[in-house]
Design an enzyme around this catalytic site. Structure first.
Site, PDB file in Angstrom:
ATOM      1  N   LYS A   1      35.314  42.871  45.798  1.00  0.00           N
ATOM      2  CA  LYS A   1      35.539  43.817  44.755  1.00  0.00           C
ATOM      3  C   LYS A   1      34.639  45.106  45.200  1.00  0.00           C
ATOM      4  O   LYS A   1      33.688  45.386  44.931  1.00  0.00           O
ATOM      5  CB  LYS A   1      35.420  43.379  43.398  1.00  0.00           C
ATOM      6  CG  LYS A   1      35.391  44.686  42.305  1.00  0.00           C
ATOM      7  CD  LYS A   1      35.026  44.045  40.799  1.00  0.00           C
ATOM      8  CE  LYS A   1      34.297  45.228  39.936  1.00  0.00           C
ATOM      9  NZ  LYS A   1      34.297  44.869  38.579  1.00  0.00           N
TER      10      LYS A   1
ATOM     11  N   GLY B   1      31.267  48.243  30.377  1.00  0.00           N
ATOM     12  CA  GLY B   1      30.582  47.774  29.295  1.00  0.00           C
ATOM     13  C   GLY B   1      30.582  48.351  28.128  1.00  0.00           C
ATOM     14  O   GLY B   1      29.997  48.344  27.025  1.00  0.00           O
TER      15      GLY B   1
ATOM     16  N   ALA C   1      37.303  46.238  33.522  1.00  0.00           N
ATOM     17  CA  ALA C   1      36.327  46.957  32.850  1.00  0.00           C
ATOM     18  C   ALA C   1      36.740  47.920  31.304  1.00  0.00           C
ATOM     19  O   ALA C   1      37.948  48.389  31.698  1.00  0.00           O
ATOM     20  CB  ALA C   1      35.420  47.911  33.760  1.00  0.00           C
ATOM     21  N   GLY C   2      35.909  47.926  30.511  1.00  0.00           N
ATOM     22  CA  GLY C   2      35.776  48.792  29.630  1.00  0.00           C
ATOM     23  C   GLY C   2      36.668  48.103  28.142  1.00  0.00           C
ATOM     24  O   GLY C   2      36.716  48.685  26.935  1.00  0.00           O
TER      25      GLY C   2
ATOM     26  N   ASN D   1      33.692  41.032  31.537  1.00  0.00           N
ATOM     27  CA  ASN D   1      32.608  40.402  31.643  1.00  0.00           C
ATOM     28  C   ASN D   1      31.851  40.500  30.372  1.00  0.00           C
ATOM     29  O   ASN D   1      31.385  39.817  29.629  1.00  0.00           O
ATOM     30  CB  ASN D   1      31.527  40.887  32.739  1.00  0.00           C
ATOM     31  CG  ASN D   1      30.333  40.019  32.888  1.00  0.00           C
ATOM     32  OD1 ASN D   1      29.813  39.531  32.118  1.00  0.00           O
ATOM     33  ND2 ASN D   1      29.594  40.362  34.357  1.00  0.00           N
ATOM     34  N   THR D   2      31.303  41.961  30.161  1.00  0.00           N
ATOM     35  CA  THR D   2      30.439  42.093  28.870  1.00  0.00           C
ATOM     36  C   THR D   2      31.163  41.700  27.665  1.00  0.00           C
ATOM     37  O   THR D   2      30.414  41.044  26.556  1.00  0.00           O
ATOM     38  CB  THR D   2      30.128  43.607  28.966  1.00  0.00           C
ATOM     39  OG1 THR D   2      29.636  43.963  30.103  1.00  0.00           O
ATOM     40  CG2 THR D   2      29.118  44.150  27.787  1.00  0.00           C
TER      41      THR D   2
END
Lengths: 265, 65
Positions: free
Chosen positions: A106, A167, A193-194, A215-216
């Site tokens: 990535k 995040g 993301a986001g 992830n987050t």
């Protein structure tokens, strides 16, 4: 129909590999390794992301991450986080491949510490070089339709536009662009993301993206294991909804039963 | 021998790269090593001789998204 049957007719293939899940899961910031492993198990994710860092030689105990992951064959997607230009990303990618773990990478190049937004020009450069070196390259990039197409042309195996900065949990800030990216794409599009909640995930999947990397929103949820399951179900629900063709939006009502002909008077 | 390991100067009893890994008790772990910016394949760790002042980077996988 079970999930696996649905997937049999709707496979996700990246770099020649047929994946068992559209959920790509990150491995950072979980409260502890047990919760992390449970979240991974429940998510049914096959692709797991990692970062590469210098070993802390005073305290080299924090590399347990891969030791507990033997319950299933995973596809490992190391990232180049920490890189701020193409050369640094290329170096990290080569290190990742030298581990023997994976030749997937990535590309993640952030030039601004506050937003961590990807540097599109450096990302394109790194993608070109690494694809030519035989990596399976999945660049994390801005949600720009032309840029995403350029990355595809540079050899990306999949393109991963962000929904919002890493995040933030802000969801998909530009659904119009994501829709265009999907329409134009010749390779899988993964939202990376986001995202914040299952609603964001369903929206992404209904826009037609091929998968979601998170992830987050899982790791930092109050209950990460349950959230992993929620996200898994959201991906499946959103995908099925996208494939099924939603009804058009209308201003006025249409009765669910035929209204006039057999009306009780 | 005086080396720079992960950015810090270190005095390590080492003839080959493998000795450095053993010094830090990293043998058997998934580690990638660079000397002076060049990745050294694991199969060469016991053959690559070290000289004074070499810059060694030892990296591994950590959690990330």
């Amino acid at each position: 129909m079970t999930t696996s049957q649905q997937q049999a007719g709707d496979p996700l293939i990246i770099g020649g590999k047929t994946l068992s899940s559209r959920f790509f899961l990150g491995t950072g910031r979980y409260p502890n390794p047990y919760v992390q492993n449970e979240a991974i198990r429940v998510s049914e994710a096959e692709v797991l992301t990692f970062a590469i860092r210098r070993i802390n030689l005073e305290e080299p105990e924090d590399d347990a991450i891969l030791h507990h992951l033997s319950f299933k064959p995973f596809t490992y997607l190391p990232n180049t986080s920490g890189a701020s230009n193409a050369d640094e990303a290329i170096r990290i990618a080569r290190m990742a491949r030298a581990s023997g773990l994976s030749d997937w990478i990535k590309v993640e190049i952030s030039a601004n510490e506050r937003t961590l937004l990807p540097d599109p020009l450096e990302t394109l450069k790194a993608t070109e070089v690494l694809a030519a070196e035989g990596f399976t390259v999945l660049p994390y990039t801005s949600d720009d339709p032309i840029l995403c197409k350029r990355l595809e042309e540079a050899g990306a195996a999949a393109v991963m536009p962000g929904g919002a900065p890493i995040g933030t949990g802000l969801g998909i800030l530009n659904p119009y662009n994501i829709g265009l990216i999907v329409e134009e794409a010749g390779v899988p599009i993964i939202i990376d993301a986001g995202l914040g909640s299952a609603a964001d995930v369903v929206q992404a999947m209904e826009l037609g993206v091929d998968g979601v990397l998170m992830n987050t929103p899982v790791a930092k949820a109050v209950d990460p294991v349950r959230m992993a399951q929620a996200m898994k179900l959201a991906i499946e629900a959103g995908r099925l909804s996208y494939l099924s063709g939603r009804i058009p939006k209308k201003r006025y009502a249409t009765a669910s039963s035929e209204y006039e002909a057999l009306k009780v008077k | 021998m005086k080396l720079t390991v992960n950015g810090k100067s270190a005095e390590v009893e080492a003839a080959v790269l493998g000795d450095v890994l053993r010094h830090y008790e990293l043998e058997g772990k998934m580690v990638v090593a660079e000397i002076d910016g060049n990745i050294i394949d694991k199969s060469a760790w016991e053959q690559i001789g070290l000289t004074e002042g070499m810059r060694i980077e030892l990296v591994h996988f950590v959690g990330g998204g």
